[in-house]
Design a protein around this motif. Structure first.
Motif, PDB file in Angstrom:
ATOM      1  N   ALA A  54       0.782  -1.384  -0.037  1.00 40.21           N
ATOM      2  CA  ALA A  54       0.057   0.094   0.135  1.00 40.21           C
ATOM      3  C   ALA A  54       0.962   1.211   0.047  1.00 40.21           C
ATOM      4  N   VAL A  55       1.450   1.665   0.775  1.00 40.51           N
ATOM      5  CA  VAL A  55       1.916   2.747   1.317  1.00 40.51           C
ATOM      6  C   VAL A  55       3.192   3.425   0.148  1.00 40.51           C
ATOM      7  N   PRO A  56       4.028   2.559  -0.051  1.00 39.61           N
ATOM      8  CA  PRO A  56       5.094   3.130  -1.158  1.00 39.61           C
ATOM      9  C   PRO A  56       4.515   3.018  -2.470  1.00 39.61           C
ATOM     10  N   GLN A  57       3.394   2.341  -2.570  1.00 38.62           N
ATOM     11  CA  GLN A  57       2.874   2.492  -3.882  1.00 38.62           C
ATOM     12  C   GLN A  57       1.920   3.952  -4.117  1.00 38.62           C
ATOM     13  N   TYR A  58       1.381   4.005  -2.930  1.00 36.80           N
ATOM     14  CA  TYR A  58       0.490   5.399  -2.973  1.00 36.80           C
ATOM     15  C   TYR A  58       1.656   6.623  -3.056  1.00 36.80           C
ATOM     16  N   CYS A  59       2.620   6.602  -2.645  1.00 34.93           N
ATOM     17  CA  CYS A  59       3.642   7.561  -2.672  1.00 34.93           C
ATOM     18  C   CYS A  59       4.056   7.753  -3.880  1.00 34.93           C
ATOM     19  N   VAL A  98       2.517  11.169  -5.514  1.00 35.54           N
ATOM     20  CA  VAL A  98       3.698  12.306  -5.274  1.00 35.54           C
ATOM     21  C   VAL A  98       4.883  12.229  -6.092  1.00 35.54           C
ATOM     22  N   ASP A  99       5.637  11.178  -5.788  1.00 36.09           N
ATOM     23  CA  ASP A  99       6.876  11.327  -6.601  1.00 36.09           C
ATOM     24  C   ASP A  99       7.456   9.772  -6.675  1.00 36.09           C
ATOM     25  N   PRO A 100       8.100   8.908  -7.790  1.00 37.81           N
ATOM     26  CA  PRO A 100       8.523   7.983  -7.597  1.00 37.81           C
ATOM     27  C   PRO A 100       9.541   7.767  -6.511  1.00 37.81           C
ATOM     28  N   ALA A 101      10.374   8.974  -6.327  1.00 38.26           N
ATOM     29  CA  ALA A 101      11.641   8.834  -5.391  1.00 38.26           C
ATOM     30  C   ALA A 101      10.832   8.901  -3.857  1.00 38.26           C
ATOM     31  N   MET A 102       9.808   9.367  -3.682  1.00 40.70           N
ATOM     32  CA  MET A 102       9.146   9.438  -2.271  1.00 40.70           C
ATOM     33  C   MET A 102       8.881   7.804  -2.216  1.00 40.70           C
ATOM     34  N   GLY A 103       8.169   7.049  -3.179  1.00 40.26           N
ATOM     35  CA  GLY A 103       7.750   5.873  -2.954  1.00 40.26           C
ATOM     36  C   GLY A 103       9.039   5.028  -2.757  1.00 40.26           C
ATOM     37  N   PHE A 104       9.984   5.106  -3.270  1.00 40.78           N
ATOM     38  CA  PHE A 104      11.380   4.483  -2.937  1.00 40.78           C
ATOM     39  C   PHE A 104      11.866   4.531  -1.715  1.00 40.78           C
ATOM     40  N   ALA A 105      11.750   6.009  -1.183  1.00 41.93           N
ATOM     41  CA  ALA A 105      12.390   6.423   0.209  1.00 41.93           C
ATOM     42  C   ALA A 105      11.459   5.665   1.544  1.00 41.93           C
ATOM     43  N   VAL A 106       9.953   5.869   1.302  1.00 43.12           N
ATOM     44  CA  VAL A 106       9.193   5.529   2.122  1.00 43.12           C
ATOM     45  C   VAL A 106       9.138   3.816   2.205  1.00 43.12           C
ATOM     46  N   GLY A 107       9.281   3.384   0.902  1.00 45.71           N
ATOM     47  CA  GLY A 107       9.218   1.787   0.840  1.00 45.71           C
ATOM     48  C   GLY A 107      10.382   1.364   1.607  1.00 45.71           C
ATOM     49  N   TRP A 108      11.587   1.740   1.445  1.00 43.48           N
ATOM     50  CA  TRP A 108      12.898   1.258   2.043  1.00 43.48           C
ATOM     51  C   TRP A 108      12.711   1.538   3.690  1.00 43.48           C
ATOM     52  N   ASN A 109      12.299   2.885   3.905  1.00 44.89           N
ATOM     53  CA  ASN A 109      12.004   3.302   5.177  1.00 44.89           C
ATOM     54  C   ASN A 109      11.249   2.251   6.167  1.00 44.89           C
ATOM     55  N   ASN A 110       9.911   2.012   5.488  1.00 44.64           N
ATOM     56  CA  ASN A 110       8.987   1.232   6.074  1.00 44.64           C
ATOM     57  C   ASN A 110       9.469  -0.132   6.002  1.00 44.64           C
ATOM     58  N   TRP A 111      10.513  -0.797   5.139  1.00 44.27           N
ATOM     59  CA  TRP A 111      10.918  -2.093   5.480  1.00 44.27           C
ATOM     60  C   TRP A 111      11.767  -2.137   6.399  1.00 44.27           C
ATOM     61  N   TYR A 112      12.677  -1.327   6.527  1.00 46.81           N
ATOM     62  CA  TYR A 112      13.729  -1.334   7.667  1.00 46.81           C
ATOM     63  C   TYR A 112      13.049  -0.886   9.070  1.00 46.81           C
ATOM     64  N   SER A 113      12.067  -0.053   9.036  1.00 50.88           N
ATOM     65  CA  SER A 113      11.360   0.159  10.285  1.00 50.88           C
ATOM     66  C   SER A 113      10.728  -1.114  10.727  1.00 50.88           C
ATOM     67  N   SER A 114      10.081  -2.041   9.928  1.00 47.05           N
ATOM     68  CA  SER A 114       9.414  -3.135  10.132  1.00 47.05           C
ATOM     69  C   SER A 114      10.595  -4.218  10.770  1.00 47.05           C
ATOM     70  N   ALA A 164       9.289  -4.206  -5.066  1.00 43.82           N
ATOM     71  CA  ALA A 164       9.687  -4.746  -6.136  1.00 43.82           C
ATOM     72  C   ALA A 164       8.470  -4.702  -7.173  1.00 43.82           C
ATOM     73  N   GLN A 165       7.279  -4.694  -6.725  1.00 42.03           N
ATOM     74  CA  GLN A 165       6.153  -4.242  -7.844  1.00 42.03           C
ATOM     75  C   GLN A 165       6.517  -2.921  -8.293  1.00 42.03           C
ATOM     76  N   ASN A 166       7.220  -1.781  -7.766  1.00 43.62           N
ATOM     77  CA  ASN A 166       7.200  -0.370  -8.318  1.00 43.62           C
ATOM     78  C   ASN A 166       8.513  -0.489  -9.210  1.00 43.62           C
ATOM     79  N   GLY A 167       9.327  -1.806  -9.211  1.00 42.62           N
ATOM     80  CA  GLY A 167      10.547  -1.683  -9.802  1.00 42.62           C
ATOM     81  C   GLY A 167      11.662  -1.045  -9.044  1.00 42.62           C
ATOM     82  N   GLN A 168      11.513  -0.909  -7.844  1.00 45.54           N
ATOM     83  CA  GLN A 168      12.499  -0.341  -6.885  1.00 45.54           C
ATOM     84  C   GLN A 168      13.173  -1.218  -5.976  1.00 45.54           C
ATOM     85  N   ALA A 169      13.010  -2.510  -6.258  1.00 44.55           N
ATOM     86  CA  ALA A 169      13.921  -3.698  -5.348  1.00 44.55           C
ATOM     87  C   ALA A 169      14.097  -4.829  -6.777  1.00 44.55           C
TER      88      ALA A 169
END
Length: 560
Positions: A122-127, A131-147, A375-380
């Motif tokens: 959800a969240v990385p894909q919405y961002c 907003v910006d694919p770069a924000m999706g990349f940042a929040v996605g990896w941020n969320n991943w290592y946060s979890s 990975a779905q966003n092409g950022q992994a």
């Protein structure tokens, strides 16, 4: 022929549609999300068939109990004790209430986006879309290592609690057992994870309800060794608001502010119900139902819980800040012990152990789905899209679980120190997640307006927008900026505290800048934001209506 509409009677602009017949003929694995949705997301049927896809195996009761009990974890059972010792009962009550209001506002925003388009992760894909694919990349990896770090924090908390009964056995043994159990619950099928969380959440909900009732009984004088307490611990020689670091009103204000970070940790993971939306049955009915109950969950579990803890335990009880485990860590157990009630401390510690394991289980799930979304966003790496026959993204689960090995640091550093270290790190990453959600929502709302979607027609429409989104956004940004304020006061400088308070800030923006420069991404215009891909296939899904046959089923269907 009738023009195809999206849900809510809104025309679907340019999103490909797939008939049920087409879905049925596709050679997708049994139990998968369906040919249409998978093919729509990947762009072609061959890729969908090669990698597989996640399965909508989470039933209504799974989603409701993930939402109800998913974040009743160590923050409410253990972490809240430090906040009481530093700030006093009234400050904690205010801190949890203010943060709870901001969380409710954020969840309203996330609920609207997740109901419109429920996607895995959800969240990385919405961002990335709004907003910006770069924000999706940042929040996605941020969320991943946060979890991944929260997984460590919960396992660390579990080893902390086990020390209540036996501190002679090496903690590495308990860490290994908990890790293996959590991995087993996540690696076979999402329905197994859902059932485990249903059971764990049931235990936690029953326990916290029982603790709230027990705390009220103790406060009113129903315990063996206690007379009526009332608000005794809020008056001299105790205090409702304790000066922290400073003195007088300045110190009391600092005490309140210190509780905000602690409250944010306790609420961490509240967004996981949206992460599960991509694997939920009938998400457009079940997600709004879960999100609408966030307010009552916050009010009952956190606000009422913090009030009653403050009424039954004085802020200066040494157990609240003891560098130990069990009864010396949990204010609930301290209250029961002070009241002279036997056996219950061990029972509550067993529940806290279950709770920590449950939260670890939940964060392994959410972390793996964030990685899958990247990975779905092409950022992994694309290999992370690989799913088992049961719809589990196997490599995402294994890589996220491997971070749990960091918890072995508790063997040499001491479980309490490591738990506090992880708590600070995961708190700030959660705040960045919530900020990203709110920014994505504000752009989503603009995109809806620009593309002619009437929000009044939506199945779930968040309240008082965009004002609540802006207020919550500013609130969370203030906490991020000032969360490490203590290290800048006289005599409190510590490089480790400074790093844990602020390291997440440069890491998040480093992710953003890297993808911005590497891919030369552009800010998404509202008129061009992709609010449609994946929607038509989901619109074509039909879920049978659950109709209660008697009053018991009516009650159960209301709950779950």
């Amino acid at each position: 022929m009738e023009e195809e509409k999206g849900y809510g009677g809104v025309e679907d602009h340019g999103s490909p549609s797939y008939s049920n017949e087409a879905k049925g003929n596709a050679p997708m694995r049994k139990g998968s999300i369906g040919f249409g949705e998978a093919a729509d997301m990947y762009g072609d049927t061959e890729t969908a068939e090669h990698y597989g896809y996640v399965s909508r195996g989470l039933k209504s009761r799974h989603i409701q109990f993930i939402a109800l009990g998913g974040t009743i974890g160590t923050g409410l059972f253990l972490g809240i004790g430090t906040a009481f010792a530093h700030a006093g009962p009234l400050s904690v009550l205010l801190g949890y209430t203010l943060t709870g209001c901001a969380i409710y506002a954020m969840m309203q925003c996330l609920g609207e986006m997740a109901t419109w388009l429920p996607l895995p992760g959800a969240v990385p894909q919405y961002c990335a879309r709004y907003v910006d694919p770069a924000m999706g990349f940042a929040v996605g990896w941020n969320n991943w290592y946060s979890s991944a770090l929260t997984l460590c924090a919960e396992i660390s908390a579990a080893s902390l609690v086990i020390g209540f009964w036996n501190s002679s056995i090496n903690q590495a043994a308990w860490i290994t057992i908990i890790l293996v159990v959590i991995l087993g619950l996540n690696i076979f099928a999402v329905s197994i994870y859902g059932e485990a969380e249903f059971i764990f959440a049931s235990v936690k909900i029953i326990t916290i309800v029982g603790l709230i009732i027990l705390a009220l009984v103790i406060d009113l004088g129903g315990a063996p060794h206690e007379k009526r307490i009332g608000f005794r611990y809020w008056h001299h020689p105790y205090a409702a608001m304790v000066a922290y670091v400073g003195t007088g009103n300045t110190g009391r204000f600092a005490g309140i502010f210190s509780t905000l970070v602690n409250a944010a940790f306790s609420y961490g993971g509240v967004e996981m119900v949206a992460v599960a939306a991509g694997e939920a049955e009938n998400p457009r009915k079940n997600i709004p139902k879960a999100v609408q109950r966030v307010f009552w969950r916050i009010l009952f579990f956190y606000v009422l819980g913090s009030l009653l803890i403050g009424m039954t335990v004085p802020y200066n009880d040494p157990g609240l800040t003891a560098d130990g485990a069990g009864a010396r860590s949990s204010p609930w157990v301290i209250a029961i012990t002070r009241a002279g009630i036997p056996v219950l401390p061990s029972v509550i510690n067993a529940v806290i152990l279950t709770s920590a394991s449950s939260s670890g289980n939940a964060f392994l799930y959410t972390g793996s789905r964030y990685l899958f979304a990247l990975a779905q966003n092409g950022q992994a790496p694309r290999v992370l899209l690989k799913c088992t026959k049961k719809g589990v993204p196997i490599w995402c689960v294994l890589i996220t679980a491997s971070f749990g090995l960091l918890t072995y640091m508790t063997v040499s550093e001491g479980a309490n120190n490591v738990f506090n270290w992880f708590q600070t790190l995961t708190t700030i990453t959660s705040l960045f997640t919530w900020v990203s959600i709110l920014i994505a929502y504000l752009r989503f709302k603009k995109a809806m307006e620009a593309q002619g979607v009437n929000r009044d027609d939506l199945i779930f429409k968040s309240k008082w927008q965009p004002y609540t989104a802006w207020v919550a956004l500013i609130y969370f940004i203030i906490i991020i900026i000032f969360n490490g304020w203590k290290v800048f006061t006289k005599g409190n400088w510590a490089i480790q505290d400074f790093v844990t308070a602020y390291i997440v800030v440069p890491v998040y923006f480093a992710f953003y800048i890297f993808w911005k420069v590497f891919k030369r991404t552009k800010f998404v215009k509202a008129s061009e934001a992709d609010i449609w891909t994946g929607k038509a296939a989901l619109d074509a899904e039909v879920w049978p209506e659950r109709l209660p046959r008697n009053w018991l089923e009516k009650v159960w269907f209301w709950i779950a």
